[in-house]
Design an enzyme around this catalytic site. Structure first.
Site, PDB file in Angstrom:
ATOM      1  N   THR A 106       0.831  -1.205   0.000  1.00 44.00           N
ATOM      2  CA  THR A 106       0.000   0.000   0.000  1.00 44.00           C
ATOM      3  C   THR A 106       0.865   1.255   0.000  1.00 44.00           C
ATOM      4  OG1 THR A 106      -1.933   1.006   1.055  1.00 44.00           O
ATOM      5  CG2 THR A 106      -0.184   0.179   2.499  1.00 44.00           C
ATOM      6  N   HIS A 154      21.047  40.091  30.758  1.00 45.35           N
ATOM      7  CA  HIS A 154      19.901  40.975  30.495  1.00 45.35           C
ATOM      8  C   HIS A 154      20.257  42.042  29.456  1.00 45.35           C
ATOM      9  CE1 HIS A 154      17.647  39.245  33.879  1.00 45.35           C
ATOM     10  NE2 HIS A 154      18.806  39.251  34.527  1.00 45.35           N
ATOM     11  N   SER A 277      22.816  48.567   2.062  1.00 41.42           N
ATOM     12  CA  SER A 277      21.611  49.366   1.888  1.00 41.42           C
ATOM     13  C   SER A 277      21.780  50.240   0.664  1.00 41.42           C
ATOM     14  CB  SER A 277      21.368  50.238   3.126  1.00 41.42           C
ATOM     15  OG  SER A 277      20.337  51.181   2.873  1.00 41.42           O
ATOM     16  N   ASN A 285      25.350  45.102   6.759  1.00 41.84           N
ATOM     17  CA  ASN A 285      24.326  44.333   7.468  1.00 41.84           C
ATOM     18  C   ASN A 285      24.751  42.883   7.726  1.00 41.84           C
ATOM     19  OD1 ASN A 285      22.626  46.547   7.403  1.00 41.84           O
ATOM     20  ND2 ASN A 285      21.634  45.918   5.508  1.00 41.84           N
TER      21      ASN A 285
END
Length: 447
Positions: A106, A154, A277, A285
């Site tokens: 199958t 943090h 850019s 970037n």
């Protein structure tokens, strides 16, 4: 036809690799199905279920250029996942052999087994790339074992660490993914031959001999029981892939953040032709880093979808394994695109140790100063005095040493001029030693 980003002539290189396309291309898929059909016929002939002559005729189809268009038309006409291909193959076979192709089996016997073969191909490439990345990171960790930089918590500068300490943490994590891939290899490398509901009743008392022969023909392991509705293996592999790519995204995310001009500690290698850019010519970037993070998000999303496919009804549920036909290739395309980019990122990483030293700043020794003052004053009292002193120095824009004059001893204040890396170097050594010992017992090939 190039409606998906994976297949785009313009953007496809960002969403898939050349190797992932080779694995999942439609021609490759149909060829893989044909190989499974041939293996099934050979196993059935070995078990005396079909004549050897039929198996030989079916095996002669190997290498035949299959008409994808006709298979597609017949698939649409029959509304059956594999019957279109079987009808085309039957038309290529003489007499009795046409009756013995795809005999008593199958859809999932073909597609699940094919998916396992795909999994093994992708896993081998993932292993190769992670192995390479781990090696490059270990070398980088040794090189910068004692290169000081600000540890950050943090998002803010904290106590000093070495850059090698940061890199060793990355390498250690990649090493665990290699272990997960190794541990799962044999668990995932199993064929599927279950027939209608998994019992192989069509083949009577030859059922299990046939399944063993079938798996042996394909160099796959034999499961103890059919897994038509047990989809945990694929889900597990997909989550190992998702975790691996997420670790690469952790690295990329750090590069993305530390490449910021005001920090400038790390940078992607770039080419003169790359444009950051078209409106801000000064920009450079972190294109590779952000794309790795993007790909990792998509991989995690699709791994979650494949976890959902573990919930099935009864002995066959097409609502789930057909989801895999879409989600699993996407995971693999995105993952191998990410590992390819991660290799590029790691191999060309630019490390600015001068900027790392500059960014340590005047607050970098607060932990060591606290430790020294705690001996004399007690930890909690010393912590309160120092917190107030640092706050006063910021508000009054005064030198911390002047604020602490009379509060801290000269020996304690001397800690401010020292960059104490703690056990950074020793932990780098441990990671490298553990990884090298593990790698000595492994192979560059996934097995």
């Amino acid at each position: 036809m190039d409606s998906h980003m994976i297949d785009s002539e313009i953007f496809g290189h960002q969403w898939a690799s050349t190797e992932s396309r080779a694995i999942f291309a439609e021609k490759a898929r149909v060829t893989r199905w044909l190989e499974i059909v041939i293996a099934l016929a050979r196993a059935q002939a070995e078990c005396g279920i079909i004549p050897t002559e039929s198996a030989e005729k079916i095996a002669q189809l190997r290498g035949v250029e299959l008409p994808i268009g006709e298979i597609g038309a017949r698939t649409r006409e029959t509304s059956h996942s594999t019957l279109g291909m079987i009808q085309v193959l039957r038309g290529m076979l003489p007499g009795e052999a046409a009756e013995h192709i795809y005999y008593g089996t199958t859809v999932q016997d073909i597609t699940d087994t094919s998916q396992v073969i795909e999994l093994l191909a992708v896993g081998a490439l993932l292993w190769r790339d992670l192995w390479w990345i781990e090696d490059a990171l270990l070398q980088l960790a040794v090189q910068h074992r004692l290169t000081p930089m600000a540890g950050r918590t943090h998002g803010q500068p904290g106590a000093p660490i070495s850059f090698g300490f940061k890199v060793a943490s990355w390498a250690d994590e990649i090493g665990r993914h290699l272990q997960r891939l190794r541990d799962g290899h044999n668990r995932w490398r199993v064929g599927q031959l279950g027939g209608a509901v998994g019992t192989l009743a069509f083949f009577g008392d030859r059922a299990l001999d046939l399944r063993a022969a079938f798996c042996r023909q394909l160099s796959l392991g034999e499961p103890d029981i059919s897994w038509l509705c047990a989809r945990d293996r694929l889900a597990e592999f997909s989550h190992v892939v998702a975790m691996s790519v997420s670790s690469l995204a952790r690295i990329a995310n750090e590069v993305y953040a530390l490449q910021r001009r005001e920090i400038g500690e790390l940078a992607e290698r770039t080419r003169a032709s790359v444009v950051g850019s078209i409106t801000m010519p000064h920009k450079r970037n972190p294109e590779v880093s952000e794309q790795i993070v993007t790909l990792a998000r998509l991989v995690r999303s699709q791994a979650s979808v494949l976890t959902d496919t573990m919930v099935n009804e009864h002995e066959r549920d097409g609502r789930n394994w057909k989801v895999e036909w879409v989600a699993f290739p996407e995971i693999c395309h995105f993952a191998l695109a990410a590992t390819t980019m991660a290799r590029e990122l790691v191999s060309g990483l630019e490390v600015n140790s001068v900027a790392m030293g500059r960014n340590l700043g005047a607050n970098s020794s607060s932990e060591r100063l606290l430790s020294a003052m705690s001996v004399r004053l007690g930890k909690h009292r010393a912590q309160r005095l120092l917190q107030d002193a640092y706050s006063q120095a910021r508000e009054e824009q005064r030198d911390l040493s002047a604020v602490l004059h009379g509060v801290a001893t000269e020996a304690e204040l001397a800690e401010l001029s020292h960059v104490n890396l703690g056990a950074s170097g020793l932990m780098v050594d441990r990671v490298v030693d553990t990884a090298l010992r593990r790698r000595a017992s492994e192979s560059e090939q996934w097995q």
